[in-house]
Design an enzyme around this catalytic site. Structure first.
Site, PDB file in Angstrom:
ATOM      1  N   ASP A 193       0.837  -1.199   0.000  1.00 60.94           N
ATOM      2  CA  ASP A 193       0.000   0.000   0.000  1.00 60.94           C
ATOM      3  C   ASP A 193       0.877   1.256   0.000  1.00 60.94           C
ATOM      4  O   ASP A 193       0.596   2.238  -0.690  1.00 60.94           O
ATOM      5  CB  ASP A 193      -0.922  -0.026   1.226  1.00 60.94           C
ATOM      6  CG  ASP A 193      -1.651  -1.347   1.336  1.00 60.94           C
ATOM      7  OD1 ASP A 193      -2.483  -1.627   0.465  1.00 60.94           O
ATOM      8  OD2 ASP A 193      -1.340  -2.125   2.263  1.00 60.94           O
ATOM      9  N   HIS A 243      -4.528  -3.326   6.635  1.00 56.62           N
ATOM     10  CA  HIS A 243      -4.376  -3.610   5.199  1.00 56.62           C
ATOM     11  C   HIS A 243      -5.756  -3.997   4.659  1.00 56.62           C
ATOM     12  O   HIS A 243      -6.061  -5.160   4.447  1.00 56.62           O
ATOM     13  CB  HIS A 243      -3.366  -4.732   4.944  1.00 56.62           C
ATOM     14  CG  HIS A 243      -3.383  -5.179   3.511  1.00 56.62           C
ATOM     15  ND1 HIS A 243      -2.912  -4.392   2.493  1.00 56.62           N
ATOM     16  CD2 HIS A 243      -3.856  -6.301   2.927  1.00 56.62           C
ATOM     17  CE1 HIS A 243      -3.089  -5.018   1.343  1.00 56.62           C
ATOM     18  NE2 HIS A 243      -3.665  -6.176   1.574  1.00 56.62           N
TER      19      HIS A 243
HETATM   20  P1  NAI Z   1      -3.313 -18.050  -3.845  1.00 58.88           P
HETATM   21  O1  NAI Z   1      -4.656 -18.606  -3.549  1.00 58.88           O
HETATM   22  O2  NAI Z   1      -2.801 -18.053  -5.244  1.00 58.88           O
HETATM   23  O3  NAI Z   1      -2.229 -18.806  -2.941  1.00 58.88           O
HETATM   24  C1  NAI Z   1      -2.438 -19.126  -1.602  1.00 58.88           C
HETATM   25  C2  NAI Z   1      -1.701 -20.426  -1.334  1.00 58.88           C
HETATM   26  O4  NAI Z   1      -1.810 -20.718   0.051  1.00 58.88           O
HETATM   27  C3  NAI Z   1      -2.292 -21.625  -2.093  1.00 58.88           C
HETATM   28  O5  NAI Z   1      -1.243 -22.315  -2.773  1.00 58.88           O
HETATM   29  C4  NAI Z   1      -2.888 -22.472  -0.980  1.00 58.88           C
HETATM   30  O6  NAI Z   1      -2.839 -23.861  -1.256  1.00 58.88           O
HETATM   31  C5  NAI Z   1      -1.978 -22.095   0.186  1.00 58.88           C
HETATM   32  N1  NAI Z   1      -2.512 -22.416   1.502  1.00 58.88           N
HETATM   33  C6  NAI Z   1      -3.808 -22.429   1.915  1.00 58.88           C
HETATM   34  N2  NAI Z   1      -3.878 -22.812   3.196  1.00 58.88           N
HETATM   35  C7  NAI Z   1      -2.613 -23.025   3.612  1.00 58.88           C
HETATM   36  C8  NAI Z   1      -2.040 -23.448   4.832  1.00 58.88           C
HETATM   37  N3  NAI Z   1      -2.819 -23.743   5.891  1.00 58.88           N
HETATM   38  N4  NAI Z   1      -0.703 -23.569   4.908  1.00 58.88           N
HETATM   39  C9  NAI Z   1       0.085 -23.312   3.842  1.00 58.88           C
HETATM   40  N5  NAI Z   1      -0.409 -22.918   2.656  1.00 58.88           N
HETATM   41  C10 NAI Z   1      -1.735 -22.782   2.541  1.00 58.88           C
HETATM   42  O7  NAI Z   1      -3.336 -16.568  -3.249  1.00 58.88           O
HETATM   43  P2  NAI Z   1      -2.297 -15.369  -3.516  1.00 58.88           P
HETATM   44  O8  NAI Z   1      -2.787 -14.527  -4.625  1.00 58.88           O
HETATM   45  O9  NAI Z   1      -0.918 -15.907  -3.574  1.00 58.88           O
HETATM   46  O10 NAI Z   1      -2.511 -14.522  -2.187  1.00 58.88           O
HETATM   47  C11 NAI Z   1      -2.121 -15.048  -0.929  1.00 58.88           C
HETATM   48  C12 NAI Z   1      -2.650 -14.186   0.200  1.00 58.88           C
HETATM   49  O11 NAI Z   1      -2.060 -12.902   0.189  1.00 58.88           O
HETATM   50  C13 NAI Z   1      -4.160 -13.942   0.160  1.00 58.88           C
HETATM   51  O12 NAI Z   1      -4.647 -14.058   1.482  1.00 58.88           O
HETATM   52  C14 NAI Z   1      -4.268 -12.521  -0.315  1.00 58.88           C
HETATM   53  O13 NAI Z   1      -5.468 -11.913   0.113  1.00 58.88           O
HETATM   54  C15 NAI Z   1      -3.067 -11.913   0.344  1.00 58.88           C
HETATM   55  N6  NAI Z   1      -2.573 -10.658  -0.224  1.00 58.88           N
HETATM   56  C16 NAI Z   1      -2.052  -9.736   0.649  1.00 58.88           C
HETATM   57  C17 NAI Z   1      -1.501  -8.568   0.206  1.00 58.88           C
HETATM   58  C18 NAI Z   1      -0.923  -7.578   1.175  1.00 58.88           C
HETATM   59  O14 NAI Z   1      -0.499  -6.509   0.736  1.00 58.88           O
HETATM   60  N7  NAI Z   1      -0.869  -7.824   2.472  1.00 58.88           N
HETATM   61  C19 NAI Z   1      -1.489  -8.247  -1.228  1.00 58.88           C
HETATM   62  C20 NAI Z   1      -2.014  -9.277  -2.071  1.00 58.88           C
HETATM   63  C21 NAI Z   1      -2.545 -10.438  -1.575  1.00 58.88           C
END
Ligand code: NAI
Length: 331
Positions: A159, A187
């Protein structure tokens, strides 16, 4: 040569994970002379994809990469890690209640906190990326009491960087010449991107952003909502989350934390509130911080005007509600 550091990435088979692990292996996170061993954790349904990522890491022949652990076992993945980047979590799906999503993430962060508590290096630095990032970090802190609370943070640097990007586009200046924006709070869309202390390096010295933009109306409305809603805008455009910029910002967060911020500038990090700026203590809240010798310090003494005060309070209020919801999922 330096000994390798062990870096955990959870959710490593996901979108952000795929963008993040090569950056870490190239030295973007910990520096070009710091060897790393990557620990990647995901859940069993993603085990095959995770193994594919491991194969690609081998194929890329990164000189700094001294080993890869790819696992679906939290204990194995957490053992000995010096840095933990928590990207894995349960996403909100259509039709799901907030409480149900919170409850899933609370149980994930509770159990991964225990694994880190027992098996990570004692001075492990933790960055939570997965949403709800601030509250996931708070749960992690609660259930990893032996990890110093100063070591548990969440990502709002994306952000922060988005705010720098918007100012740089608006003024047609280099983004590297803009500094000291602040992201306050959660966030989420209640975050407050604050430019009241931000400056731009010009030929005539450092000038306040407000003086250069000359449009308070834009700064007080459209600028703020653009930054707040940028994540949603990216999802709309890409049909996928902002993985590239999230991964890059996660590297910025850890690098500045470990290597220090530059003289006269600060960054935004979600950290455990000590009550600074009358933000309730005991929330993970995004503040302006400087970093030195591997420790962050909240920048003190900034003037907060009435407009800003309301926005700082609003996002604190949301975090207090999230905290209550998270605790109700524990009982
Ligand atoms: P994604 O769905 O592509 O990847 C998430 C991964 O986490 C998947 O491979 C899934 O199998 C895995 N996963 C689920 N439960 C798990 C567990 N208990 N232990 C280990 N791995 C587990 O999602 P993406 O796009 O990679 O986003 C990940 C997270 O980051 C989301 O929660 C999203 O909202 C967040 N995010 C945060 C941002 C920030 O600035 N703080 C910015 C963009 C996304």
């Amino acid at each position: 040569a330096k000994d390798p550091l062990r870096v955990l990435v959870t959710g490593a088979a996901g979108q952000i994970g795929y963008a993040l692990v090569p950056m870490i292996a190239r030295g973007v996170m910990l520096g070009p002379d710091q060897p790393v061993i990557l620990h990647m954790l995901d859940i069993p349904p993603a085990a095959e994809a995770l193994n594919g990522v491991k194969m690609e890491l081998v194929d890329a022949a990164f000189p700094l990469l001294k080993g890869v652990v790819a696992s679906t076992d939290a204990v194995e993945a957490c053992t000995g890690v010096n840095v933990a980047v928590m990207v894995g979590g349960f996403p909100r799906k259509e039709g799901m209640e907030r409480k149900d999503v919170m409850s899933k993430n609370v149980s994930i962060y509770k159990s991964q906190a225990s694994a880190l508590e027992k098996h990570a290096a004692k001075d492990c630095k933790v960055l939570v990326v997965a949403n709800p990032a601030n509250t996931n970090a708070l749960i992690l802190k609660e259930f990893a009491p032996s990890i110093p609370e100063k070591n548990i943070t969440c990502l709002t640097r994306l952000d922060h960087n988005r705010a720098l990007g918007q100012i740089s586009e608006r003024l047609s200046v280099q983004v590297s010449d803009v500094k000291n924006v602040i992201i306050w709070g959660n966030h989420s869309s209640t975050q407050y991107p604050d430019v009241n202390h931000a400056t731009v390096k010009t030929e005539g010295g450092e000038k306040p952003v407000r003086e250069l933009v000359k449009d308070d109306e834009w700064l007080n409305s459209e600028f703020i909502t653009t930054v707040q809603q940028r994540g949603a805008a990216i999802i709309k455009a890409r049909k996928l989350s902002s993985a590239l910029s999230a991964a890059s910002s996660a590297c910025d967060h850890i690098r500045d934390w470990v290597c220090g911020t530059s003289e006269g500038s600060w960054v935004s990090m979600g950290v455990y509130s000590d009550g600074s700026y009358n933000v309730p203590a005991g929330l993970i809240y995004s503040f302006p911080v400087t970093c030195r010798n591997g420790e962050w310090t909240i920048v003190q003494g900034l003037n907060i005007d009435d407009f800003s005060r309301k926005k700082l309070d609003l996002t604190a209020q949301e975090l207090t509600e999230e905290k209550t919801l998270a605790y109700s999922c524990l009982s």
